[in-house]
Scaffold this motif. Structure first.
Motif, PDB file in Angstrom:
ATOM      1  N   GLY A  68       0.911  -1.090  -0.005  1.00  0.00           N
ATOM      2  CA  GLY A  68      -0.068   0.033   0.063  1.00  0.00           C
ATOM      3  C   GLY A  68       0.836   0.999  -0.104  1.00  0.00           C
ATOM      4  O   GLY A  68       0.430   2.205  -0.627  1.00  0.00           O
ATOM      5  N   ARG A 101      -3.289   1.068   1.176  1.00  0.00           N
ATOM      6  CA  ARG A 101      -4.112  -0.220   1.430  1.00  0.00           C
ATOM      7  C   ARG A 101      -3.673  -1.117   0.353  1.00  0.00           C
ATOM      8  O   ARG A 101      -3.260  -0.742  -0.502  1.00  0.00           O
ATOM      9  N   VAL A 126      -4.101  -3.559  -2.435  1.00  0.00           N
ATOM     10  CA  VAL A 126      -4.950  -3.826  -3.877  1.00  0.00           C
ATOM     11  C   VAL A 126      -4.407  -4.782  -4.446  1.00  0.00           C
ATOM     12  O   VAL A 126      -3.223  -4.943  -4.991  1.00  0.00           O
ATOM     13  N   THR A 163      -1.495   4.396  -2.083  1.00  0.00           N
ATOM     14  CA  THR A 163      -2.895   4.169  -1.683  1.00  0.00           C
ATOM     15  C   THR A 163      -3.296   3.808  -0.226  1.00  0.00           C
ATOM     16  O   THR A 163      -4.331   4.118   0.402  1.00  0.00           O
TER      17      THR A 163
END
Length: 53
Positions: free
Chosen positions: A2, A9, A11, A7
């Motif tokens: 992340g 987070r 993904v 971001t």
């Protein structure tokens, strides 16, 4: 990961299949946002076979 993507987070990447012709043009592309869904092998083979014909 992340932090690397910026971001904050996790993904998962989309599973994607791409077939490119000898002329460097994309002839087939298939991508799914659900990482559990994959392009079937027969679909990819048909895309490649269409280039050989």
């Amino acid at each position: 990961m992340g932090a690397t993507l910026g971001t904050g987070r996790w993904v998962l990447p989309y599973p994607t299949a791409i077939v490119i012709g000898s002329d460097r043009v994309v002839r087939f592309a298939d991508s799914h946002p659900d990482w559990m869904v994959r392009t079937e092998a027969e679909v990819l083979l048909d895309a490649v076979r269409s280039l050989v014909r």
